[in-house]
Design a protein around this motif. Sequence first.
Motif, PDB file in Angstrom:
ATOM      1  N   ALA A  18      -7.897 -13.283   1.973  1.00 51.49           N
ATOM      2  CA  ALA A  18      -8.575 -14.315   1.311  1.00 51.49           C
ATOM      3  C   ALA A  18      -9.706 -13.782   0.390  1.00 51.49           C
ATOM      4  O   ALA A  18     -10.141 -14.674  -0.598  1.00 51.49           O
ATOM      5  CB  ALA A  18      -9.197 -15.625   2.285  1.00 51.49           C
ATOM      6  N   GLY A  38      -6.979 -22.858  -2.214  1.00 55.49           N
ATOM      7  CA  GLY A  38      -6.670 -21.776  -1.664  1.00 55.49           C
ATOM      8  C   GLY A  38      -7.389 -20.410  -2.230  1.00 55.49           C
ATOM      9  O   GLY A  38      -6.846 -19.297  -2.008  1.00 55.49           O
ATOM     10  N   ALA A  39      -8.160 -20.474  -3.304  1.00 52.29           N
ATOM     11  CA  ALA A  39      -8.552 -19.343  -4.182  1.00 52.29           C
ATOM     12  C   ALA A  39      -9.376 -18.329  -3.380  1.00 52.29           C
ATOM     13  O   ALA A  39      -9.468 -17.333  -3.529  1.00 52.29           O
ATOM     14  CB  ALA A  39      -9.402 -19.731  -5.268  1.00 52.29           C
ATOM     15  N   GLY A  40     -10.062 -19.205  -2.249  1.00 52.50           N
ATOM     16  CA  GLY A  40     -10.948 -18.219  -1.525  1.00 52.50           C
ATOM     17  C   GLY A  40     -12.194 -18.694  -1.494  1.00 52.50           C
ATOM     18  O   GLY A  40     -13.026 -17.951  -0.958  1.00 52.50           O
ATOM     19  N   LYS A  41     -12.695 -19.733  -1.990  1.00 53.69           N
ATOM     20  CA  LYS A  41     -13.904 -20.399  -2.293  1.00 53.69           C
ATOM     21  C   LYS A  41     -14.656 -20.520  -0.986  1.00 53.69           C
ATOM     22  O   LYS A  41     -15.728 -19.980  -0.623  1.00 53.69           O
ATOM     23  CB  LYS A  41     -13.934 -21.520  -3.477  1.00 53.69           C
ATOM     24  CG  LYS A  41     -13.253 -21.344  -4.701  1.00 53.69           C
ATOM     25  CD  LYS A  41     -13.538 -22.496  -5.216  1.00 53.69           C
ATOM     26  CE  LYS A  41     -12.769 -23.735  -4.711  1.00 53.69           C
ATOM     27  NZ  LYS A  41     -11.364 -23.775  -4.493  1.00 53.69           N
ATOM     28  N   SER A  43     -13.681 -19.509   2.031  1.00 55.05           N
ATOM     29  CA  SER A  43     -14.038 -18.122   2.846  1.00 55.05           C
ATOM     30  C   SER A  43     -15.455 -17.624   2.095  1.00 55.05           C
ATOM     31  O   SER A  43     -16.030 -16.881   3.100  1.00 55.05           O
ATOM     32  CB  SER A  43     -12.723 -17.170   2.478  1.00 55.05           C
ATOM     33  OG  SER A  43     -11.615 -17.820   3.004  1.00 55.05           O
TER      34      SER A  43
HETATM   35  N1  LIG Z   1      -9.107 -19.221   9.277  1.00 54.42           N
HETATM   36  C1  LIG Z   1      -8.126 -19.151   8.467  1.00 54.42           C
HETATM   37  N2  LIG Z   1      -7.058 -18.531   8.913  1.00 54.42           N
HETATM   38  C2  LIG Z   1      -6.118 -18.292   8.363  1.00 54.42           C
HETATM   39  N3  LIG Z   1      -5.968 -18.397   6.894  1.00 54.42           N
HETATM   40  C3  LIG Z   1      -6.973 -18.987   6.454  1.00 54.42           C
HETATM   41  C4  LIG Z   1      -8.315 -19.591   7.162  1.00 54.42           C
HETATM   42  N4  LIG Z   1      -9.045 -20.011   6.424  1.00 54.42           N
HETATM   43  C5  LIG Z   1      -8.348 -19.857   5.163  1.00 54.42           C
HETATM   44  N5  LIG Z   1      -7.268 -19.424   5.153  1.00 54.42           N
HETATM   45  C6  LIG Z   1      -6.285 -19.019   4.108  1.00 54.42           C
HETATM   46  O1  LIG Z   1      -6.995 -18.180   3.089  1.00 54.42           O
HETATM   47  C7  LIG Z   1      -6.877 -18.624   1.674  1.00 54.42           C
HETATM   48  C8  LIG Z   1      -8.252 -19.071   0.985  1.00 54.42           C
HETATM   49  O2  LIG Z   1      -8.728 -20.289   1.652  1.00 54.42           O
HETATM   50  P1  LIG Z   1     -10.132 -20.836   1.434  1.00 54.42           P
HETATM   51  O3  LIG Z   1     -10.213 -22.124   2.286  1.00 54.42           O
HETATM   52  O4  LIG Z   1     -11.021 -19.806   1.469  1.00 54.42           O
HETATM   53  O5  LIG Z   1      -9.687 -21.368  -0.147  1.00 54.42           O
HETATM   54  P2  LIG Z   1     -10.527 -22.416  -0.967  1.00 54.42           P
HETATM   55  O6  LIG Z   1     -10.690 -21.835  -2.502  1.00 54.42           O
HETATM   56  O7  LIG Z   1     -11.736 -22.889  -0.500  1.00 54.42           O
HETATM   57  O8  LIG Z   1      -9.430 -23.608  -1.220  1.00 54.42           O
HETATM   58  P3  LIG Z   1      -9.621 -25.112  -0.549  1.00 54.42           P
HETATM   59  O9  LIG Z   1     -10.558 -25.981  -1.703  1.00 54.42           O
HETATM   60  O10 LIG Z   1      -8.185 -25.560  -0.258  1.00 54.42           O
HETATM   61  O11 LIG Z   1     -10.276 -24.913   0.845  1.00 54.42           O
HETATM   62  C9  LIG Z   1      -5.892 -19.586   1.757  1.00 54.42           C
HETATM   63  O12 LIG Z   1      -4.495 -19.148   1.678  1.00 54.42           O
HETATM   64  C10 LIG Z   1      -6.190 -20.192   2.946  1.00 54.42           C
HETATM   65  O13 LIG Z   1      -4.821 -20.965   3.660  1.00 54.42           O
END
Ligand SMILES: Nc1ncnc2c1ncn2[C@@H]1O[C@H](COP(=O)(O)OP(=O)(O)OP(=O)(O)O)[C@@H](O)[C@H]1O
Length: 290
Positions: A18, A38-41, A43
């Motif tokens: 992530a 899903g970009a990782g924001k 996280s």
């Molecule tokens: N707790 C977790 N366990 C496994 N995979 C995860 C977990 N949290 C996020 N992911 C995966 O990590 C990647 C990044 O997710 P993240 O939520 O950080 O992205 P995002 O940019 O915030 O997107 P969104 O707006 O959909 O939340 C994605 O592929 C997501 O499915």
Amino acid sequence: MQLEINNLNKQYGNGVHALKDVSLTIGKGMFGLLGPNGAGKSSLMRTLATLQDADSGNVRLGDIDVLNEKDKVRQVLGYLPQEFGVYPRSSAVELLDHLALLKGVKNTGERKALVNYLLQKVNLFEHRKKAVKSFSGGMRQRFGIAQCLIGNPKLIIVDEPTAGLDPGERNRFYNLLSEIGEEAILILSTHIVQDVRELCTQMAIMNKGEVLYHGGVDQALELIEGKVYEKSIEKGMLPQYRENYAVISDKLVGGKPLIHVFAEEEPANDFVKAEANLEDVFFAKINQLV
Ligand SMILES: Nc1ncnc2c1ncn2[C@@H]1O[C@H](COP(=O)(O)OP(=O)(O)OP(=O)(O)O)[C@@H](O)[C@H]1O
């Protein structure tokens, strides 16, 4: 005070990487973190907000070691998560009072003054006795900002705050953010290009765990200036254009798709030069055209 993120990595148990060597330097003011779902924001935001650990890398907020001095970070942090959780039946004033107590504002008189100040600041004072549960999406987000501001935070993180707001609510929310963004480091994580365009001067674009751009919003536009062309096409032609051109966006105008394509030189076929917008940069970066 600056936030310095160096080579942050995070891989989840399911193998998703992530965060891949994420490095960013963020100063005072409003910083836009733009990326598709899903970009990782989130996280990254959760790591900065001390809610999850990274596998490697380091983060400094002024002289605080963010990954190892979580209590110190929490004293100067305001965080509005993507999901604010279950909304209780308590009124806005009761809930804020409770949250202020949890954040260490022990003196009753001081707490009352703070809660009233915050409710006025986010324009919810007249609704203070209503249950937060009954609030509209925009009101909830403004309430979320009020709780963020308890304790006068130096680092404010808001994760996807405008998703689901109607245009009027979004505008009110923008005004509020731009007001509070002057005093602290405010990171606005969003997949909505307009959020960044309207509010931020500095930004980063993330995709699949990687930072693809980090710098000024105006400089981002310069990357593609003069290389974006547009054309209004028939609906059924979109797949064909996608095959033959680097189509970076399409939207319906008067029922017909208006496409933006990226090209180093003017393409044949009646395209006209378009004014590049941040959405073009976003898609050009994500599709690795620039
Ligand atoms: N707790 C977790 N366990 C496994 N995979 C995860 C977990 N949290 C996020 N992911 C995966 O990590 C990647 C990044 O997710 P993240 O939520 O950080 O992205 P995002 O940019 O915030 O997107 P969104 O707006 O959909 O939340 C994605 O592929 C997501 O499915």
